[in-house]
Write an enzyme that holds these catalytic residues in place. Structure first.
Site, PDB file in Angstrom:
ATOM      1  N   ARG A   1       4.849   0.410  -6.455  1.00 47.31           N
ATOM      2  CA  ARG A   1       4.934  -0.428  -5.267  1.00 47.31           C
ATOM      3  C   ARG A   1       3.902  -1.558  -5.283  1.00 47.31           C
ATOM      4  NH1 ARG A   1       6.989   2.457  -0.561  1.00 47.31           N
ATOM      5  NH2 ARG A   1       5.392   1.401   0.616  1.00 47.31           N
TER       6      ARG A   1
ATOM      7  N   GLU B   1       8.065 -13.875 -12.288  1.00 49.96           N
ATOM      8  CA  GLU B   1       7.488 -12.625 -11.798  1.00 49.96           C
ATOM      9  C   GLU B   1       6.738 -11.858 -12.873  1.00 49.96           C
ATOM     10  OE1 GLU B   1      10.157 -10.586  -8.362  1.00 49.96           O
ATOM     11  OE2 GLU B   1      11.153 -10.799 -10.267  1.00 49.96           O
TER      12      GLU B   1
ATOM     13  N   LYS C   1      12.917 -14.056 -12.338  1.00 52.74           N
ATOM     14  CA  LYS C   1      12.548 -12.951 -13.234  1.00 52.74           C
ATOM     15  C   LYS C   1      11.444 -13.406 -14.178  1.00 52.74           C
ATOM     16  CE  LYS C   1      13.712 -10.190 -11.646  1.00 52.74           C
ATOM     17  NZ  LYS C   1      14.412 -10.219 -10.411  1.00 52.74           N
TER      18      LYS C   1
ATOM     19  N   CYS D   1       0.825  -1.205   0.000  1.00 54.70           N
ATOM     20  CA  CYS D   1       0.000   0.000   0.000  1.00 54.70           C
ATOM     21  C   CYS D   1       0.856   1.250   0.000  1.00 54.70           C
ATOM     22  CB  CYS D   1      -0.877   0.032   1.238  1.00 54.70           C
ATOM     23  SG  CYS D   1      -1.814  -1.458   1.488  1.00 54.70           S
TER      24      CYS D   1
ATOM     25  N   HIS E   1      18.167 -35.541  -9.731  1.00 52.33           N
ATOM     26  CA  HIS E   1      17.486 -36.025  -8.525  1.00 52.33           C
ATOM     27  C   HIS E   1      16.045 -35.537  -8.452  1.00 52.33           C
ATOM     28  CE1 HIS E   1      21.264 -37.613  -7.169  1.00 52.33           C
ATOM     29  NE2 HIS E   1      21.838 -36.432  -7.344  1.00 52.33           N
TER      30      HIS E   1
ATOM     31  N   ASN F   1      -1.346   1.807   6.002  1.00 54.56           N
ATOM     32  CA  ASN F   1      -0.487   0.816   5.364  1.00 54.56           C
ATOM     33  C   ASN F   1       0.025  -0.084   6.470  1.00 54.56           C
ATOM     34  OD1 ASN F   1       1.400  -0.562   3.912  1.00 54.56           O
ATOM     35  ND2 ASN F   1       2.799   1.150   3.638  1.00 54.56           N
ATOM     36  N   GLY F   2      -0.269  -1.377   6.384  1.00 54.16           N
ATOM     37  CA  GLY F   2       0.190  -2.285   7.435  1.00 54.16           C
ATOM     38  C   GLY F   2      -0.905  -3.258   7.800  1.00 54.16           C
TER      39      GLY F   2
ATOM     40  N   TRP G   1      -3.001  -2.645  -1.481  1.00 54.17           N
ATOM     41  CA  TRP G   1      -2.631  -4.013  -1.865  1.00 54.17           C
ATOM     42  C   TRP G   1      -3.327  -4.894  -0.853  1.00 54.17           C
ATOM     43  CZ3 TRP G   1       0.108  -8.232   0.133  1.00 54.17           C
ATOM     44  CH2 TRP G   1       0.632  -9.141  -0.797  1.00 54.17           C
TER      45      TRP G   1
ATOM     46  N   LYS H   1       6.571  -3.869  -4.896  1.00 52.48           N
ATOM     47  CA  LYS H   1       7.989  -3.526  -4.893  1.00 52.48           C
ATOM     48  C   LYS H   1       8.539  -3.427  -3.488  1.00 52.48           C
ATOM     49  CE  LYS H   1      11.672  -2.106  -7.067  1.00 52.48           C
ATOM     50  NZ  LYS H   1      12.440  -3.181  -7.726  1.00 52.48           N
TER      51      LYS H   1
ATOM     52  N   GLU I   1      17.803 -16.706 -10.033  1.00 56.07           N
ATOM     53  CA  GLU I   1      17.375 -15.344 -10.348  1.00 56.07           C
ATOM     54  C   GLU I   1      16.731 -15.275 -11.742  1.00 56.07           C
ATOM     55  OE1 GLU I   1      16.756 -12.806  -8.798  1.00 56.07           O
ATOM     56  OE2 GLU I   1      16.856 -11.135 -10.175  1.00 56.07           O
TER      57      GLU I   1
HETATM   58  C1  G6P Z   1       9.425  -7.982  -3.519  1.00 57.03           C
HETATM   59  C2  G6P Z   1       9.898  -7.517  -4.882  1.00 57.03           C
HETATM   60  C3  G6P Z   1      11.155  -8.263  -5.298  1.00 57.03           C
HETATM   61  C4  G6P Z   1      12.213  -8.113  -4.230  1.00 57.03           C
HETATM   62  C5  G6P Z   1      11.698  -8.557  -2.867  1.00 57.03           C
HETATM   63  C6  G6P Z   1      12.643  -8.205  -1.753  1.00 57.03           C
HETATM   64  O1  G6P Z   1       8.944  -9.276  -3.570  1.00 57.03           O
HETATM   65  O2  G6P Z   1       8.887  -7.723  -5.838  1.00 57.03           O
HETATM   66  O3  G6P Z   1      11.636  -7.736  -6.510  1.00 57.03           O
HETATM   67  O4  G6P Z   1      13.315  -8.890  -4.588  1.00 57.03           O
HETATM   68  O5  G6P Z   1      10.478  -7.893  -2.560  1.00 57.03           O
HETATM   69  O6  G6P Z   1      12.716  -6.806  -1.648  1.00 57.03           O
HETATM   70  P1  G6P Z   1      13.872  -6.071  -0.905  1.00 57.03           P
HETATM   71  O7  G6P Z   1      13.474  -4.623  -0.893  1.00 57.03           O
HETATM   72  O8  G6P Z   1      13.963  -6.619   0.482  1.00 57.03           O
HETATM   73  O9  G6P Z   1      15.122  -6.297  -1.661  1.00 57.03           O
END
Ligand code: G6P
Length: 609
Positions: free
Chosen positions: A27, A489, A486, A2, A505, A98-99, A72, A604, A482
């Site tokens: 965000r 996501e 990507k 949020c 395995h 927010n929270g 959110w 984000k 990673e």
């Molecule tokens: C969210 C974002 C990711 C990020 C993760 C950790 O899930 O979508 O892209 O890697 O948070 O965020 P941070 O700010 O702790 O690196």
């Protein structure tokens, strides 16, 4: 997560609120709303979905006080009635939050018994009802908010307006980010400085357990106990241009392309006259016996690369933990342990909680907590005594790219510096490592310039793919993870990263001609082994996409496609192998017409558990 924005001043509030909400879109959110004061009355407008749904209904009004929110969903579906702001039954108070208010059920029962009627499923709605009751008892707005927040349990950032206080916004913060922006005769608030950067670069961050009262005349800070607090604002150094797309179709593509410059900037600011300069953390080097890394998502992957470097170069035993696991099952206390928190937002609730837990176990002296982030202005920046600013600046695309490579640079410098100062590598070796590291930005530019068309082309072939396996070994195993993350996501294609040697395995059972395998195969200690593992996948008719040097193409019938990268020393290879995987995920998602910068369900900045 949020986002909160608020304005009080001489300008018309609604435009400023809407612009702030747009800046917070990155965000992640599913509904939005604003509330403003006009002629002593509170007005509220809310809409599910994207911001244009809200924009379309915006009235022409010149209110000077208002609050806004992007939601959110946590408690209750993303419908209009659950969108913030929430109001009390008399419509005298409007609140955005927010929270998570953990004791909201008990409060809701109590308030319902007192006659309050609830119209949403949210935890937030208890707040306007509570504030309203305290106002009815004759308390001024600030005091009513203070009494209300003292009843709340959980993590929250709140902004509120009241019909009886027409020139005021009152804020409260407990474990969720909230900053005040200072203008001339006008004041702003937001959950992220990015929302306000085009208006002011002077900010005051609220600490946990603090309230703020904003009027056109100034800002007053108080503790939840009611004590006045005095604090100087900080000045942000990054430019408003950082939050623009700069001619790219998406922020993610812009941020991928920024990586050579980000790496140069990170190296320049941490190398002074050829010496690594990471600040006060250097005073701990001689004493450290163990390292723990806590992080989430992509930052956790950077931590895995960090572990490899800290163990292989500096010879320091290192563990990497998911912050969300660490906080409820921390390892037994180990003296002389440096704990590193890695986060691009600097606000991830789990990472902050894990670090706070470590701080609480420190009996004497400064806790050995090191933060690695691009947001020194964040909560993390204020929590840890030692900090490495990766200099990547703000990242808007939800899928982390440039912040990842910048975190990895920080780990290289830390591992090399520790290794050198602890006598594990001599000056000559250090200089060689650094010289090679300084060549990386050029290598990345070469990949961007020469390989992008082939990657775009390859992305077309992924239109009907449902599963992808990413393989890597050694220092490139985290890059396989990673690359898969990507893809998941932003393209919503199921992808798994696996250590190449472990594939037989389990995951090998998934392979057939419809499941492509992306294999990172770079020259070095595990090259031949990786090639053998890839042969096993090829024997199951999987299509193999290599990521490696041109040498891969000389192996008969193994790689159908190779995303060619320059040859670099093995320890530096994650920089050149992650870039094609970021581009591949980007082009697959973009060609599918998906919302690359704001993928569904993701945020984000993850400020709740
Ligand atoms: C969210 C974002 C990711 C990020 C993760 C950790 O899930 O979508 O892209 O890697 O948070 O965020 P941070 O700010 O702790 O690196």
């Amino acid at each position: 997560m949020c986002g909160i924005v608020g304005y009080v001043g001489l300008q018309s509030a609604l435009g400023i609120l809407m612009e702030g909400l747009r800046r917070l879109e990155y965000r992640g959110y599913d509904s939005a709303g604003i509330a403003w004061l006009d002629n002593g009355e509170i007005h509220v407008l809310r809409a599910a979905g994207k911001l244009h749904n809200l924009q379309a209904q915006l009235p022409a009004t010149h209110s000077h006080v208002g609050i806004g929110h992007t939601r959110w969903a946590t408690h209750g579906k993303p419908e209009e009635r659950n969108a913030h702001p929430h109001v009390d039954n008399q419509r005298r108070v409007a609140v955005v939050q927010n929270g998570i208010i953990e004791n909201y059920r008990a409060l809701r029962d109590e308030l319902t018994a007192q006659g309050c009627v609830f119209t949403s499923d949210t935890d937030t709605e208890v707040i306007p009802h509570l504030v309203s009751l305290y106002l009815q008892q004759g308390h001024p707005f600030l005091e009513a908010m203070r009494l209300a927040v003292s009843r709340l349990e959980g993590a929250f950032a709140i902004a509120a307006i009241a019909a009886d206080a027409p020139d005021e916004i009152v804020l409260a913060r407990q474990q969720a980010p909230l900053v005040v922006g200072l203008g001339q005769g006008e004041f702003f608030c937001a959950s992220d400085t990015a929302a306000l950067i085009s208006h002011t670069q002077a900010f005051l961050a609220l600490e946990n357990g603090e309230l703020a009262r904003l009027t056109p005349l100034g800002v007053e800070l108080y503790t939840f106990a009611g004590q006045r607090v005095q604090r100087y604002p900080q000045r942000l150094t990054w430019s408003p241009l950082a939050v623009e797309k700069g001619g790219f179709k998406h922020y993610m593509l812009k941020e991928i392309h920024e990586q050579p410059a980000v790496l140069r900037q990170g190296l320049e600011s941490h190398l002074i006259e050829g010496q690594i300069a990471l600040g006060p953390v250097q005073e701990l080097y001689a004493q450290v016996e163990h390292i723990h890394i806590v992080a989430c998502g992509t930052s956790w992957h950077a931590g895995l690369v960090g572990k490899y470097l800290l163990e292989q170069i500096a010879q320091i035993p290192t563990h990497v933990y998911y912050a969300s696991e660490f906080r409820y099952a921390p390892p037994p206390y180990l003296p002389r342990t440096l704990t590193i928190g890695v986060t691009q937002s600097g606000e991830t609730a789990d990472t902050l909680a894990a670090l706070s837990l470590v701080a609480s176990r420190t009996l004497t002296g400064t806790p050995w907590l090191l933060g690695i982030t691009n947001r020194p202005d964040s909560t993390l920046g204020r929590l840890v005594p030692y900090l490495i600013d990766t200099r990547a600046g703000i990242e808007i695309g939800v899928a982390a790219t440039k912040t990842f490579t910048a975190q990895v640079v920080a780990f290289y410098l830390l591992a090399l510096d520790m290794a050198h100062q602890r006598g594990m590598i001599d000056q000559e070796k250090l200089e060689l490592y650094l010289a090679n590291l300084q060549k990386i930005p050029n290598h990345l530019e070469w990949i961007l310039e020469t390989q992008t068309p082939a990657i775009e082309q390859l992305a077309h072939q992924f239109q009907d793919v449902h599963h992808v396996i990413y393989l890597g070994r050694g220092i490139n195993f985290p890059i396989a993870l990673e690359g898969a993350l990507k893809l998941k996501e932003i393209s919503y294609i199921h992808a798994e990263g696996y250590p190449a040697g472990e594939m037989k395995h389990g995951p090998i059972a998934l392979l057939d001609k419809n499941v492509p395998v992306v294999a990172i195969a770079m020259p070095g200690t595990v090259y031949e082994k990786t090639i053998s593992n890839v042969q096993e996948a090829r024997a199951r008719e999987a299509q193999i996409i290599g990521v490696g040097t041109a040498a891969n193409l000389e192996i008969p019938d193994l790689f159908q496609v190779n995303l060619t990268v320059p040859e670099v020393p093995e320890l530096l290879s994650p920089f050149v192998t992650v870039l094609p995987l970021q581009l591949l995920a980007y082009y697959i998602a973009a060609q599918r017409g998906l919302d690359v910068d704001q993928p569904r369900n993701l945020a984000k900045s993850v400020t709740v558990e």
